[in-house]
Design a protein around this motif. Structure first.
Motif, short mmCIF file in Angstrom:
data_model
loop_
_atom_site.label_atom_id
_atom_site.label_comp_id
_atom_site.label_asym_id
_atom_site.label_seq_id
_atom_site.Cartn_x
_atom_site.Cartn_y
_atom_site.Cartn_z
N VAL A 347 -59.16 -60.37 43.74
CA VAL A 347 -60.43 -60.64 43.04
C VAL A 347 -60.32 -60.08 41.63
O VAL A 347 -60.12 -58.87 41.45
N SER A 348 -60.44 -60.95 40.66
CA SER A 348 -60.26 -60.53 39.27
C SER A 348 -61.49 -59.79 38.75
O SER A 348 -62.59 -59.90 39.31
N ASP A 349 -61.27 -59.02 37.72
CA ASP A 349 -62.39 -58.32 37.08
C ASP A 349 -63.41 -59.32 36.58
O ASP A 349 -64.64 -59.07 36.58
N GLU A 350 -62.90 -60.45 36.13
CA GLU A 350 -63.82 -61.47 35.62
C GLU A 350 -64.72 -61.99 36.73
O GLU A 350 -65.93 -62.20 36.53
N ALA A 351 -64.11 -62.15 37.96
CA ALA A 351 -64.92 -62.63 39.09
C ALA A 351 -65.98 -61.60 39.46
O ALA A 351 -67.13 -61.94 39.76
N ASN A 356 -71.69 -59.86 39.46
CA ASN A 356 -72.76 -58.93 39.10
C ASN A 356 -73.72 -59.50 38.06
O ASN A 356 -74.90 -59.16 38.05
N ASP A 357 -73.20 -60.39 37.19
CA ASP A 357 -74.11 -61.07 36.26
C ASP A 357 -75.13 -61.89 37.04
O ASP A 357 -76.32 -61.93 36.69
N TYR A 358 -74.65 -62.54 38.12
CA TYR A 358 -75.57 -63.30 38.97
C TYR A 358 -76.49 -62.36 39.75
O TYR A 358 -77.70 -62.59 39.87
N ALA A 359 -75.89 -61.29 40.27
CA ALA A 359 -76.66 -60.40 41.13
C ALA A 359 -77.83 -59.76 40.39
O ALA A 359 -78.91 -59.54 40.97
N LEU A 386 -67.67 -65.89 46.43
CA LEU A 386 -67.12 -65.16 47.58
C LEU A 386 -66.21 -66.05 48.42
O LEU A 386 -65.21 -65.58 48.98
N LYS A 387 -66.55 -67.34 48.47
CA LYS A 387 -65.71 -68.26 49.25
C LYS A 387 -64.35 -68.49 48.63
O LYS A 387 -63.41 -68.91 49.31
N GLU A 388 -64.23 -68.17 47.34
CA GLU A 388 -62.93 -68.31 46.69
C GLU A 388 -61.96 -67.21 47.14
O GLU A 388 -60.74 -67.33 46.97
N VAL A 462 -72.88 -56.20 43.29
CA VAL A 462 -71.83 -56.63 44.24
C VAL A 462 -70.53 -55.95 43.82
O VAL A 462 -70.07 -56.13 42.69
N LYS A 463 -69.93 -55.19 44.79
CA LYS A 463 -68.69 -54.46 44.49
C LYS A 463 -67.58 -54.86 45.47
O LYS A 463 -67.83 -55.14 46.64
N LEU A 464 -66.39 -54.91 44.95
CA LEU A 464 -65.22 -55.23 45.78
C LEU A 464 -64.82 -54.00 46.61
O LEU A 464 -64.66 -52.91 46.08
N VAL A 465 -64.66 -54.19 47.88
CA VAL A 465 -64.21 -53.10 48.74
C VAL A 465 -62.68 -53.20 48.89
O VAL A 465 -62.15 -54.22 49.37
#
Length: 466
Positions: A347-351, A356-359, A386-388, A462-465
């Motif tokens: 998951v890229s930083d851009e993703a 989070n921009d959406y969240a 998320l599906k990506e 939203v944070k990447l675990v």
């Protein structure tokens, strides 16, 4: 005499079907011609004169031209045999009392009938000289003799013999007996000391050979099954030189190294244990070859010329997306990813920024965990991102401003985070990829003293675990 000749013919047949070995064939029958030495019958009293002119058979011996003796004997052990002999003869050559210093005078006493029955104990020297053909012997015994109408008496006998075994069954025997009489030779009713000689055939019989293999039951380790002398009478069915009892493959010729079993491909594994008996292989693979050396027998290897794991049938695992993560371990086998992320793209930083921009734009009804209508489009955009990354896990965090009590804010942030999680699951995101947690007002990102600051603090992240 005709009956004696018939008996001779019968005994010949019996002898040809028997086998000679005293310890087994304990019984023997002998028959043939006998000669009574007429010169010795009336010889001088001196012992040395009893043997003078011993070989002058033509002048002194009395012989009937037919079978004239019958002997039956039994082996009793340790080279000793006990036997009884019956003999008949006709005395037509006789030397009366010798005149001193004169030669013997031979006369015909009137064709005296001669009958004798003698018992003997014989000792054979054959085992001592270790010959299978020559069988010398010595004997002692006693008997009773009838001579003419009046003379009769007992004798003490001793002598020597020689048997030449023509076959294992038949022997040609010669015996000479010195028959000493204690009666006076001048007594007309007494039988004088004399010599008697026997020449004939001897047949031994009596041994049991149940399986007819030529080895007596006494010496046969397998008495009911025909076998070979080399194996003490036990069989070697396949003829490979290994007796059946020690042959792991008694019906197939093999080698000693293979315990009597064949090894067609010569790989050191007996055919009976070889899964590939016609192709040389490895012991670890039950005799089958492994061309690519991957530890899988070629017959079971789907890729026999290329190394591969057993789990994949001996073929190498594919890596369809070329990301160095084998398809079996690749959570995203058709999308190039990283080893660290199990073959899925990181998951890229851009993703994360987009998420989070959406969240931040998710809006809830005041003091509630329900969404305002315009937030649904935002939530669907988050679900699409998320599906990506289908194998990445994310944490949904809820935050509030400082208005209201701490407990209330905590409960409200937790409820709002779980509301987002629930909606995303309804959009097809695996529940095990998501977690939700509320932090209340504990992690503000702006001041709570202004309206704008409070709006920023009321947010979902939203944070990447990892």
């Amino acid at each position: 005499m005709k009956h004696l000749n018939k008996l001779f013919a019968l005994l010949m047949l019996l002898g040809l079907s028997s086998q000679a070995q005293d310890s087994n064939n304990k019984w023997a029958i002998g028959f043939g011609a006998n000669a009574v030495d007429g010169g010795r019958v009336s010889a001088a009293d001196k012992f040395e004169n009893q043997f003078s002119q011993f070989f002058d058979a033509k002048k002194y011996w009395n012989i009937l031209p037919s079978v004239s003796y019958l002997n039956v004997s039994r082996y009793v052990g340790n080279n000793f045999t006990f036997g009884v002999t019956g003999s008949v003869n006709k005395i037509s050559r006789f030397v009366p009392e010798r005149v001193p210093f004169q030669d013997y005078v031979v006369v015909n006493p009137g064709d005296l009938n001669y009958y004798a029955v003698d018992g003997t104990v014989k000792y054979s020297f054959q085992s001592l000289i270790k010959s299978k053909v020559i069988d010398p012997s010595a004997h002692v015994g006693g008997g009773y003799t009838w001579l003419g109408d009046d003379a009769k008496g007992g004798t003490v006998n001793g002598g020597l013999g020689l048997t030449l075994w023509l076959t294992e069954q038949i022997g040609l025997s010669w015996t000479s007996s010195y028959k000493y009489s204690f009666d006076s030779r001048e007594d007309a009713t007494a039988v004088p000391t004399h010599m008697q000689h026997f020449l004939g055939l001897t047949f031994k019989f009596g041994a049991k050979d149940t399986d007819k293999d030529g080895i007596y039951d006494k010496d046969d380790a397998c008495p009911e099954v025909p076998g070979l002398k080399a194996f003490n009478g036990c069989p070697d069915t396949d003829g490979d030189g290994i007796e059946d009892s020690k042959d792991a493959c008694p019906n197939e010729a093999g080698s000693v190294e293979m315990n009597g079993c064949p090894d067609t491909d010569g790989d050191g594994i007996a055919d009976k244990d070889d899964a590939c008996p016609e192709v040389a292989g490895l012991k670890s693979l039950n005799g089958c070859p492994d061309a690519d050396g991957d530890g899988i027998a070629d017959k079971d290897d789907k890729c026999p010329t290329v190394k591969g794991p057993k789990e994949n049938g001996g073929c190498p695992w594919p890596d369809r997306d070329g990301d160095s993560v084998l398809d079996k371990d690749d959570k995203c086998p058709d999308v190039k990813g990283t080893v660290a992320n199990q073959g899925c793209p990181e998951v890229s930083d851009e993703a994360i920024k987009r998420l989070n921009d959406y969240a931040k734009t998710i809006l809830f009804d005041t003091n509630k965990d329900t969404f305002k209508q315009q937030s649904y489009a935002v939530l669907q955009s988050i679900a699409a991102i998320l599906k990506e990354y289908p194998y990445s896990k994310f944490s949904i965090e809820g935050h509030t401003d400082s208005d209201g009590g701490d407990d209330f804010n905590q409960r409200l942030s937790d409820a709002r985070a779980n509301a987002v999680k629930k909606y995303l699951e309804e959009q097809g995101i695996d529940q095990f990829r998501l977690s939700a947690l509320g932090y209340g007002e504990t992690k503000p990102i702006d001041t709570n003293k202004t309206k704008a600051g409070k709006a920023n603090n009321r947010r979902v992240e939203v944070k990447l675990v990892k």
